[in-house]
Design an enzyme around this catalytic site. Sequence first.
Site, mmCIF file in Angstrom:
data_model
loop_
_atom_site.group_PDB
_atom_site.id
_atom_site.type_symbol
_atom_site.label_atom_id
_atom_site.label_comp_id
_atom_site.label_asym_id
_atom_site.label_seq_id
_atom_site.Cartn_x
_atom_site.Cartn_y
_atom_site.Cartn_z
ATOM 1 N N GLY A 1 0.834 -1.200 0.000
ATOM 2 C CA GLY A 1 0.000 0.000 0.000
ATOM 3 C C GLY A 1 0.863 1.241 0.000
ATOM 4 O O GLY A 1 2.016 1.210 -0.441
ATOM 5 N N SER A 2 0.310 2.312 0.516
ATOM 6 C CA SER A 2 1.015 3.593 0.475
ATOM 7 C C SER A 2 2.181 3.623 1.470
ATOM 8 O O SER A 2 2.215 2.863 2.447
ATOM 9 C CB SER A 2 0.034 4.711 0.812
ATOM 10 N N ARG B 1 2.595 5.950 3.512
ATOM 11 C CA ARG B 1 1.981 6.362 4.787
ATOM 12 C C ARG B 1 1.605 5.119 5.611
ATOM 13 O O ARG B 1 1.914 5.035 6.795
ATOM 14 C CB ARG B 1 0.717 7.202 4.516
ATOM 15 N N GLY C 1 2.833 2.065 5.345
ATOM 16 C CA GLY C 1 4.037 1.338 5.751
ATOM 17 C C GLY C 1 4.738 2.003 6.929
ATOM 18 O O GLY C 1 5.294 1.325 7.806
ATOM 19 N N GLU D 1 5.740 -3.405 0.717
ATOM 20 C CA GLU D 1 5.692 -3.082 -0.721
ATOM 21 C C GLU D 1 4.905 -1.784 -0.838
ATOM 22 O O GLU D 1 3.681 -1.790 -0.916
ATOM 23 C CB GLU D 1 4.979 -4.208 -1.493
ATOM 24 N N CYS E 1 1.691 0.632 -8.803
ATOM 25 C CA CYS E 1 2.841 1.093 -8.003
ATOM 26 C C CYS E 1 4.028 1.322 -8.933
ATOM 27 O O CYS E 1 4.902 2.138 -8.649
ATOM 28 C CB CYS E 1 3.174 0.089 -6.919
#
Length: 498
Positions: free
Chosen positions: A232-233, A235, A237, A254, A288
Amino acid sequence: MIDLRESAQNALKACGVEDAALTGGLTVRTPLTGVELLSVRETADVDAAVTAAHAAYQQWRTVPAPVRGALVKRLGQLIDEHKDDLATLVTLEAGKIRSEALGEVQEMIDICDFAVGLSRQLYGRTMPSERPGHRLMETWHPLGVVGVISAFNFPVAVWSWNTAVALVCGDAVVWKPSEKTPLTALACSALLDRAIAEASAPADLHRVVIGGREVGEALVDSPLVPLVSATGSTRMGREVGPRVAARFGRTLLELGGNNAAVVTPSADLDLATRAIVFAAAGTAGQRCTTLRRLIVHSSVADTLVEKLVTAYRKLPIGSPLEAGTLVGPLIDAAAWGHMTDALDAARRDGGEVLVGGGRREVDGDGYYAEPAVVRMPAQTDIVRTETFAPILYVLTYETLDEAIALHNDVPQGLSSGIFTRDQQEAERFLAADGSDCGIVNVNIGTSGAEIGGAFGGEKETGGGRESGSDAWRAYMRRATNTVNASGQLLLAQDVSFL
Ligand code: NAD
């Protein structure tokens, strides 16, 4: 006119999703029109799902790996049988055009094949011992419950990369899909449940937990989850990483990318144009690995930009259900807001929008953005930020050193490419002082990775690697073994004691 809700219901039913899962408080909208498709039941007790999966893991870890592979083989067959149903759900929930939705499902089939082969190749090494009559080796054991958190834009492929590999490694999986794409998750989960039942494997080997961030947080904090694989984003992570580290769990992160391609004077500009348009405008800029920055030698910049603008003007934007559409909708209104904000910021920084940037009225409340090409005077803050929409910033350079410096001067490090027919330039880009990304390509765009390689990136992309190559090691624990068959006690480093 096809009824979207009916189409989703039929696909879910064909995959074996029970009606009970489709009554609840989480509303699922389709980006095609913005209307509500269905609502699904949220998971109330994540801990119960994890505890059940942990118990299943305790049985599964003793099953021989090639037997575990047979389960994944069956999963791949079922996915293949339901390829159309799954692709329909991917289109309805994530807005992908048909060929990309089918491609995503094909990735699931491919990773199952890969994992089946892997189930006979979970190799440990044997090292020469310094002591006579001793054997030094390593053994790879199953790890436990793997928590998989996934993003909306690859609603099924990311799950399969993790799950197919984790299952052959002897792990159980608890999956928290994006709250924007729970239908595809229910469909995949139903197919895996069927494969599990047919293989007489433990029923709770895989559980899907539905909901928003709180559901993800419960998974992140569970001491029974030794590995959290989160996509995901950046943010997300940044929140997940320290929480898992605080309990000494492992993460495989990721996260966001801000991918660039360098185009040198020797590049085949026609090949580059086609590759760039797919990488930058495909999937409506919501990969991504989407190409977001183009770093072009000043001598070819005008020619390339002209080719790109011409190609962008002809891009078929519209409903992914229409044959011939290449660019579908953004996921929602918020994504469109991010795109317009980014274009405004780029203009304030002196950027010129050469093509695109508007919204097409296609169907109801769908957000169909025209992919944009923006020529920038410099790599300003907005260029260094991942905006999850089809915006391609164009920068120019004079020397390859300058191009590589610009390329690497962003916080993210996922995917990269160079277009050149000069081998020295290509090798420089691939070298230690070249691209700093996890994926580095020559004469191909930044998006569209194959499952055989390890996938992931550096810096704020999170550092994780999943899918092929030796990414499986993250899903297992390593034991180093010394076996003494000498009949004497010989201490390492010639230490004498007693
Ligand atoms: P997102 O970060 O909003 O959500 C991703 C997932 O994380 C969702 O399931 C969400 O519910 C969950 N989540 C959010 N906050 C959480 C928290 N604090 N604790 C636990 N779970 C939490 O991302 P998105 O909008 O769905 O996807 C787009 C982003 O994902 C882009 O930045 C894109 O680059 C990135 N992405 C990266 C990869 C990769 O492999 N590197 C692949 C796909 C998408």
